[in-house]
Motif scaffolding. Structure first.
Motif, short mmCIF file in Angstrom:
data_model
loop_
_atom_site.label_atom_id
_atom_site.label_comp_id
_atom_site.label_asym_id
_atom_site.label_seq_id
_atom_site.Cartn_x
_atom_site.Cartn_y
_atom_site.Cartn_z
N LEU A 144 0.74 -1.10 0.05
CA LEU A 144 0.21 0.10 -0.05
C LEU A 144 0.80 1.39 -0.05
O LEU A 144 0.63 2.42 -0.59
CB LEU A 144 -0.80 -0.12 1.38
N LYS B 37 0.55 4.21 -2.80
CA LYS B 37 0.28 5.44 -2.41
C LYS B 37 1.42 6.66 -2.71
O LYS B 37 1.25 7.76 -2.58
CB LYS B 37 0.02 5.62 -0.90
N SER B 38 2.77 5.97 -3.13
CA SER B 38 3.80 6.78 -3.43
C SER B 38 3.82 7.54 -4.52
O SER B 38 3.25 6.99 -5.58
CB SER B 38 5.18 5.77 -3.33
N GLN B 39 4.28 8.72 -4.37
CA GLN B 39 4.23 9.56 -5.80
C GLN B 39 5.61 9.26 -6.67
O GLN B 39 5.40 9.60 -7.70
CB GLN B 39 4.28 10.83 -5.32
N LYS C 62 6.63 6.06 -7.50
CA LYS C 62 6.74 4.40 -7.56
C LYS C 62 8.09 3.71 -8.01
O LYS C 62 8.35 2.49 -7.84
CB LYS C 62 5.49 3.94 -8.41
N ALA D 209 -9.25 8.70 3.05
CA ALA D 209 -9.51 8.71 1.48
C ALA D 209 -9.90 9.99 1.14
O ALA D 209 -9.49 10.30 0.23
CB ALA D 209 -10.17 7.55 0.86
N VAL E 265 -7.26 12.44 1.50
CA VAL E 265 -6.27 12.46 0.51
C VAL E 265 -6.86 13.12 -0.73
O VAL E 265 -6.43 14.05 -1.49
CB VAL E 265 -5.86 11.01 0.19
N HIS F 9 -5.28 17.39 -2.23
CA HIS F 9 -4.10 17.06 -3.19
C HIS F 9 -3.68 18.29 -4.03
O HIS F 9 -2.43 18.41 -4.32
CB HIS F 9 -4.79 16.05 -4.31
N ASN G 295 -0.52 13.52 3.11
CA ASN G 295 0.45 12.54 3.17
C ASN G 295 0.35 11.74 4.32
O ASN G 295 0.62 10.42 4.33
CB ASN G 295 1.70 13.49 3.30
N ARG H 161 -2.37 9.01 3.77
CA ARG H 161 -1.97 7.82 3.11
C ARG H 161 -1.10 7.06 4.07
O ARG H 161 -1.25 5.84 3.79
CB ARG H 161 -0.87 8.11 1.89
N GLN I 299 -3.53 4.99 6.30
CA GLN I 299 -3.83 3.89 5.66
C GLN I 299 -3.05 2.79 5.43
O GLN I 299 -3.41 1.53 5.61
CB GLN I 299 -4.54 4.34 4.16
#
Length: 417
Positions: free
Chosen positions: A230, A234-236, A238, A351, A354, A358, A368, A371, A374
């Motif tokens: 997860l 959720k990482s920007q 990846k 969620a 988030v 954004h 952040n 996320r 979560q």
């Protein structure tokens, strides 16, 4: 040395009382430190049994009542679900199979729930949320760093354990707690500017992950996999995150000895594992109990009498070893439903944060953190399927953070052009 630890903890707690009276937020932070880290357990003298938590709780409630701060949590689906679950626990206690034991356990659980609701009421702004996350990271990260160094020094041949007599005293429990805290470390790393602090948090994350592996907890291995998946989603970045996972995971697994690999391999052969079969027997007992009793059995149902009535193997008496079957056996299908609803609403609230933070630089921190919470909750949801940690307080504090962030983002949306 141990006497010095007792004295140090005592001085810190009593020195904090004037600050708690001045601001109840300080009381919540001190309560979290005492209840999560349990620093008094690191000594061997009078501090191990001294009622620090009770003193802090009473002082915090006094400060809250006498302050001008809001006395009730923000109106949200999460707080309503938590209040409904707390109410239902009190109702099921009236119909408990073992009234005395159930009432004693209810008293302990209600203290946790009360302080969780107090946290929801007074943790309202970014600074307070940030402080709470730091307290959680310091409290659990202490055992993560300590356990990781212990694993390295012992070559992974000895199990990592948590502080004795606490929620996280067992090897499985401390491992799951470390799985929960790693994403919170990542959030703090994203929020800080100091290079040395970023490196320190990276080391703490790696050592905590190694400590979780060194616990020899099979449930924790599954929880780590779910949490990391997860966090990657959720990482920007990846590509970088995936590369780090691909490089570091095999190194960590190869470091562990053969006996660790053999224990992890037993996940696929649970039928031959007496521990796993004992848990399944307890799960059947909880299901049969809930079918027979609308209100469940109340707290503390892991007793021979109950197993003789509802378990396939009445001689194999085990605790539930699952947050879901623990809720089912103790509080019936309604209790399980309320607990699942609480988790789902917390997830949806995070969620929402988030989605609505954004494109706002002032709210980027909230997105952040939501996320990472979560990621922590998915690790708890997976690892908790194999542990009796229904009343573990850390997830409830994360719910308080989500409730506060939801209120802050909603306020921002109302005034933003």
């Amino acid at each position: 040395m141990t006497a010095m630890r007792d004295i140090l903890v005592t001085l810190i707690v009593f020195a904090s009382l004037p600050f708690i009276i001045k601001n109840p937020v300080n009381g919540v932070l001190m309560w979290i430190w005492i209840s999560v880290m349990n620093p008094h357990t690191q000594g061997w003298g009078f501090a191990t049994t001294f009622p620090f938590a009770q003193i802090i709780a009473v002082t915090t409630l006094f400060s809250l009542v006498t302050s001008r701060m809001p006395k009730m949590p923000p109106s949200s689906a999460v707080t309503i679900a938590l209040l409904a679950l707390v109410t239902w626990m009190n109702i099921t206690t009236l119909f408990a199979i073992f009234p005395a034991a159930s009432l004693a356990q209810l008293s302990k659980v209600m203290k946790i729930m009360l302080m969780s609701l107090v946290a929801m009421a007074i943790i309202r702004d970014r600074e307070d949320i940030h402080k709470m996350i730091w307290i959680l990271v310091i409290s659990l990260g202490f055992y993560g760093v300590k356990g990781g160094l212990f694993t390295i020094r012992g070559g992974g041949n000895f199990r990592v354990w948590g502080p004795t007599g606490t929620f996280i005293g067992g090897n499985n429990e401390i491992a799951l707690a470390l799985v929960i805290v790693i994403p919170l470390m990542r959030y703090l790393q994203q929020s800080c500017d100091q290079r040395w602090l970023k490196h320190a948090l990276s080391a703490a994350m790696l050592l905590s992950a190694l400590a979780a592996l060194g616990s020899y907890s099979r449930g924790a291995l599954l929880a780590i996999a779910a949490m990391m998946a997860l966090m990657w989603l959720k990482s920007q970045r990846k590509m970088l995150g995936g590369l780090l996972i691909v490089l570091l995971t095999p190194l960590a697994l190869l470091f562990m000895p053969d006996q660790w690999s053999e224990r992890m391999d037993s996940i696929g052969h649970y039928q031959a594992d007496t521990s796993a079969m004992g848990r399944i027997n307890a799960w059947y007992m909880a299901y049969n109990l809930a079918k027979d009793r609308f209100f469940g059995g109340g707290f503390e149902v892991a007793e021979p009498l109950v197993f003789s009535l509802y378990a396939p193997d009445p001689t194999d008496v085990h605790a539930a070893h699952s947050i879901y079957f623990q809720a089912l056996g103790e509080h019936g299908f309604i209790g399980l439903g309320l607990y699942l609803l609480l988790g789902i609403l917390t997830w949806r609230s995070a969620a929402w944060v988030v989605r609505n933070s954004h494109h706002d630089l002032e709210l980027r921190w909230a997105g952040n953190l939501a996320r990472m919470i979560q990621a922590s909750l998915i690790g708890f949801a997976v690892g908790g399927a194999f542990l009796s940690l229904l009343y573990f307080d850390v997830p409830y504090y994360l719910m308080a953070a989500v409730v506060a962030m939801h209120a802050l983002v909603r306020q921002r949306l109302q005034v933003r052009p």
